[in-house]
Design an enzyme around this catalytic site. Sequence first.
Site, PDB file in Angstrom:
ATOM      1  N   ARG A  21       0.821  -1.211   0.000  1.00 39.38           N
ATOM      2  CA  ARG A  21       0.000   0.000   0.000  1.00 39.38           C
ATOM      3  C   ARG A  21       0.860   1.268   0.000  1.00 39.38           C
ATOM      4  O   ARG A  21       0.492   2.266   0.630  1.00 39.38           O
ATOM      5  CB  ARG A  21      -0.945   0.030   1.216  1.00 39.38           C
ATOM      6  CG  ARG A  21      -1.987  -1.065   1.242  1.00 39.38           C
ATOM      7  CD  ARG A  21      -3.113  -0.738   0.271  1.00 39.38           C
ATOM      8  NE  ARG A  21      -4.213  -1.665   0.389  1.00 39.38           N
ATOM      9  CZ  ARG A  21      -5.354  -1.392   1.028  1.00 39.38           C
ATOM     10  NH1 ARG A  21      -5.546  -0.246   1.602  1.00 39.38           N
ATOM     11  NH2 ARG A  21      -6.299  -2.300   1.056  1.00 39.38           N
ATOM     12  N   ARG A  69      -3.116   7.201   0.987  1.00 40.85           N
ATOM     13  CA  ARG A  69      -3.571   8.404   1.695  1.00 40.85           C
ATOM     14  C   ARG A  69      -2.591   9.003   2.697  1.00 40.85           C
ATOM     15  O   ARG A  69      -2.857  10.055   3.233  1.00 40.85           O
ATOM     16  CB  ARG A  69      -4.899   8.114   2.388  1.00 40.85           C
ATOM     17  CG  ARG A  69      -6.034   7.989   1.403  1.00 40.85           C
ATOM     18  CD  ARG A  69      -7.268   7.447   2.052  1.00 40.85           C
ATOM     19  NE  ARG A  69      -7.025   6.092   2.520  1.00 40.85           N
ATOM     20  CZ  ARG A  69      -7.888   5.384   3.231  1.00 40.85           C
ATOM     21  NH1 ARG A  69      -9.033   5.922   3.587  1.00 40.85           N
ATOM     22  NH2 ARG A  69      -7.599   4.154   3.597  1.00 40.85           N
ATOM     23  N   ARG A 110      -5.905  11.890  -6.270  1.00 37.25           N
ATOM     24  CA  ARG A 110      -7.177  11.198  -6.017  1.00 37.25           C
ATOM     25  C   ARG A 110      -8.352  12.148  -6.214  1.00 37.25           C
ATOM     26  O   ARG A 110      -9.359  11.779  -6.795  1.00 37.25           O
ATOM     27  CB  ARG A 110      -7.128  10.660  -4.581  1.00 37.25           C
ATOM     28  CG  ARG A 110      -8.420  10.150  -4.006  1.00 37.25           C
ATOM     29  CD  ARG A 110      -8.576   8.672  -4.270  1.00 37.25           C
ATOM     30  NE  ARG A 110      -9.505   8.057  -3.331  1.00 37.25           N
ATOM     31  CZ  ARG A 110     -10.829   8.162  -3.384  1.00 37.25           C
ATOM     32  NH1 ARG A 110     -11.391   8.901  -4.323  1.00 37.25           N
ATOM     33  NH2 ARG A 110     -11.584   7.548  -2.494  1.00 37.25           N
ATOM     34  N   ASP A 137      -6.840  -2.164  -7.317  1.00 37.44           N
ATOM     35  CA  ASP A 137      -7.391  -2.761  -6.105  1.00 37.44           C
ATOM     36  C   ASP A 137      -7.772  -4.201  -6.398  1.00 37.44           C
ATOM     37  O   ASP A 137      -8.030  -4.546  -7.554  1.00 37.44           O
ATOM     38  CB  ASP A 137      -8.618  -1.985  -5.607  1.00 37.44           C
ATOM     39  CG  ASP A 137      -8.952  -2.364  -4.172  1.00 37.44           C
ATOM     40  OD1 ASP A 137      -8.297  -1.859  -3.253  1.00 37.44           O
ATOM     41  OD2 ASP A 137      -9.837  -3.222  -3.978  1.00 37.44           O
ATOM     42  N   TYR A 139     -15.494 -10.426   0.140  1.00 39.77           N
ATOM     43  CA  TYR A 139     -16.140  -9.128  -0.127  1.00 39.77           C
ATOM     44  C   TYR A 139     -17.371  -9.309  -1.018  1.00 39.77           C
ATOM     45  O   TYR A 139     -18.347  -8.577  -0.879  1.00 39.77           O
ATOM     46  CB  TYR A 139     -15.141  -8.160  -0.780  1.00 39.77           C
ATOM     47  CG  TYR A 139     -14.043  -7.729   0.172  1.00 39.77           C
ATOM     48  CD1 TYR A 139     -14.253  -6.685   1.075  1.00 39.77           C
ATOM     49  CD2 TYR A 139     -12.809  -8.368   0.195  1.00 39.77           C
ATOM     50  CE1 TYR A 139     -13.262  -6.294   1.964  1.00 39.77           C
ATOM     51  CE2 TYR A 139     -11.812  -7.992   1.081  1.00 39.77           C
ATOM     52  CZ  TYR A 139     -12.045  -6.950   1.968  1.00 39.77           C
ATOM     53  OH  TYR A 139     -11.062  -6.576   2.850  1.00 39.77           O
TER      54      TYR A 139
HETATM   55  O1  1CP Z   1       0.193   0.908  -3.167  1.00 39.87           O
HETATM   56  C1  1CP Z   1      -0.318  -0.214  -3.275  1.00 39.87           C
HETATM   57  O2  1CP Z   1      -0.106  -1.152  -2.477  1.00 39.87           O
HETATM   58  C2  1CP Z   1      -1.151  -0.534  -4.504  1.00 39.87           C
HETATM   59  C3  1CP Z   1      -2.533  -0.405  -4.453  1.00 39.87           C
HETATM   60  C4  1CP Z   1      -3.472  -1.300  -3.623  1.00 39.87           C
HETATM   61  C5  1CP Z   1      -3.427  -2.666  -3.286  1.00 39.87           C
HETATM   62  C6  1CP Z   1      -2.297  -3.649  -3.532  1.00 39.87           C
HETATM   63  C7  1CP Z   1      -4.693  -0.789  -3.129  1.00 39.87           C
HETATM   64  C8  1CP Z   1      -5.130   0.608  -3.260  1.00 39.87           C
HETATM   65  N1  1CP Z   1      -5.396  -1.838  -2.591  1.00 39.87           N
HETATM   66  C9  1CP Z   1      -4.637  -2.995  -2.649  1.00 39.87           C
HETATM   67  C10 1CP Z   1      -5.018  -4.334  -2.203  1.00 39.87           C
HETATM   68  C11 1CP Z   1      -6.237  -4.551  -1.374  1.00 39.87           C
HETATM   69  N2  1CP Z   1      -7.440  -3.922  -1.455  1.00 39.87           N
HETATM   70  C12 1CP Z   1      -6.345  -5.577  -0.406  1.00 39.87           C
HETATM   71  C13 1CP Z   1      -5.258  -6.567  -0.097  1.00 39.87           C
HETATM   72  C14 1CP Z   1      -4.212  -6.022   0.786  1.00 39.87           C
HETATM   73  C15 1CP Z   1      -4.636  -5.597   2.169  1.00 39.87           C
HETATM   74  O3  1CP Z   1      -5.165  -6.439   2.909  1.00 39.87           O
HETATM   75  O4  1CP Z   1      -4.415  -4.430   2.490  1.00 39.87           O
HETATM   76  C16 1CP Z   1      -7.637  -5.507   0.155  1.00 39.87           C
HETATM   77  C17 1CP Z   1      -8.218  -6.382   1.244  1.00 39.87           C
HETATM   78  C18 1CP Z   1      -8.333  -4.460  -0.514  1.00 39.87           C
HETATM   79  C19 1CP Z   1      -9.749  -4.048  -0.310  1.00 39.87           C
HETATM   80  C20 1CP Z   1      -9.814  -2.627   0.067  1.00 39.87           C
HETATM   81  N3  1CP Z   1      -9.668  -1.602  -0.836  1.00 39.87           N
HETATM   82  C21 1CP Z   1      -9.945  -2.061   1.356  1.00 39.87           C
HETATM   83  C22 1CP Z   1     -10.089  -2.842   2.662  1.00 39.87           C
HETATM   84  C23 1CP Z   1     -11.505  -2.873   3.083  1.00 39.87           C
HETATM   85  C24 1CP Z   1     -11.871  -3.631   4.350  1.00 39.87           C
HETATM   86  O5  1CP Z   1     -12.567  -3.006   5.161  1.00 39.87           O
HETATM   87  O6  1CP Z   1     -11.535  -4.809   4.529  1.00 39.87           O
HETATM   88  C25 1CP Z   1      -9.914  -0.664   1.204  1.00 39.87           C
HETATM   89  C26 1CP Z   1     -10.066   0.378   2.266  1.00 39.87           C
HETATM   90  C27 1CP Z   1      -9.713  -0.395  -0.191  1.00 39.87           C
HETATM   91  C28 1CP Z   1      -9.559   0.949  -0.842  1.00 39.87           C
HETATM   92  C29 1CP Z   1      -8.183   1.272  -1.287  1.00 39.87           C
HETATM   93  N4  1CP Z   1      -7.400   0.463  -2.109  1.00 39.87           N
HETATM   94  C30 1CP Z   1      -6.202   1.091  -2.376  1.00 39.87           C
HETATM   95  C31 1CP Z   1      -6.229   2.369  -1.689  1.00 39.87           C
HETATM   96  C32 1CP Z   1      -5.134   3.394  -1.738  1.00 39.87           C
HETATM   97  C33 1CP Z   1      -7.453   2.454  -1.006  1.00 39.87           C
HETATM   98  C34 1CP Z   1      -7.953   3.630  -0.181  1.00 39.87           C
HETATM   99  C35 1CP Z   1      -9.024   4.326  -0.932  1.00 39.87           C
HETATM  100  C36 1CP Z   1      -8.884   5.780  -1.172  1.00 39.87           C
HETATM  101  O7  1CP Z   1      -7.876   6.301  -1.657  1.00 39.87           O
HETATM  102  O8  1CP Z   1      -9.876   6.437  -0.869  1.00 39.87           O
END
Ligand code: 1CP
Length: 342
Positions: A27, A31, A40, A77, A152
């Site tokens: 990640r 943010r 964003r 994502d 999900y």
């Molecule tokens: O920089 C990086 O790592 C690349 C981008 C990336 C990756 C690899 C994002 C961007 N998401 C992910 C993987 C991801 N997404 C996973 C696997 C890794 C982990 O467990 O962290 C999972 C479970 C998600 C699902 C997801 N997407 C969540 C979790 C939700 C939950 O409650 O379980 C969330 C909050 C997101 C949104 C998201 N994805 C990525 C970002 C930067 C964000 C934040 C959103 C934003 O900018 O508003």
Amino acid sequence: MVEKHERAVMRVMAGETLERPPIWMMRQAGRYLPEYKATRKQAGGFLDLCYNPELAIEVTLQPIRRFGFDAAILFSDILVIPDALGMDVRFEEGRGPILKPVDLAHIDRLTPEGTLEHLAPVLETVKGLRSQLPSETTLLGFCGAPWTVATYMIAGHGTPDQGPARQFSLNHPEAFAKMMDVLVEASAAYLVAQLKAGADAVQIFDSWASVLDEAQFQLWCVEPVKAVIAKVRAEVPDAKIIGFPKGVGAFYADYAAQTGIDMLGLDWTIPFSFAKELQKKTPVQGNLDPNRLIAGGSALDEGVDAILENLSDGPLVFNLGHGITPLTEIAHVEQMIARVRG
Ligand code: 1CP
């Protein structure tokens, strides 16, 4: 010009122990960076950002420019797969992802057809990234593991223990298996396309593998990941693949032995004695508690030192044990990198 196999993360994946471990952060775009927040805003919604190659390339490059990490991870994502499968996926500010949960009738209709057409902009991002990244930087693609993506799709949002998906998989094993087959097909095709578009290696995120009992772990974590990897290698025989089944404790050994991964992503909860055993057979990546990165100071230094002392005599890519959170101070990231690089 550094060739693919000479890039530091690729060398570790091939089994080399480097003088200093290469480093990147899960990640790493996101943010905690002001430049990410600005881009964003420009993109509109989160998925609009994922599907806008110009802006997705920009946010992928931001942490590379700022910190010089050894690997860049594609900005996207794991939930673009359900989106490509025709589910209604939205990301709400402060709430995370929201999906319309699948039901039995919907699972009946699910098909992996059309996945790659829908994800064409992401593949364009990968292509553009390889040409814009420094030649020494490894480019990582990724997808969610079928189980984690399924959690999900069933619940419709993040939950603390994935109760809904665990219930569903036990109550409707046939329908669940059908859905997992579709996810295996779609994920494998997606990873193959990322590798062909220029990703050096790919990571499979199984963030929720830790909630499964032994039988279900074999059935819904190991088998589908093994199937994805077999399908990817049928098309790209030398594909390099990182597996990250977060929080699975003793099951890490079965996972590493059975799935065919090249490198094992470790979270921070496993003992170093066990991590060292795993590392004798498989290169490892990890595993700093992201809370040490939030804390900074000596809590951070001690965490970094413990990993270097225990794991840097073998093939190691330094990383966090899970994603960086928005609360993290940039100065702490700099402190961590300086300490790892010595
Ligand atoms: O920089 C990086 O790592 C690349 C981008 C990336 C990756 C690899 C994002 C961007 N998401 C992910 C993987 C991801 N997404 C996973 C696997 C890794 C982990 O467990 O962290 C999972 C479970 C998600 C699902 C997801 N997407 C969540 C979790 C939700 C939950 O409650 O379980 C969330 C909050 C997101 C949104 C998201 N994805 C990525 C970002 C930067 C964000 C934040 C959103 C934003 O900018 O508003």
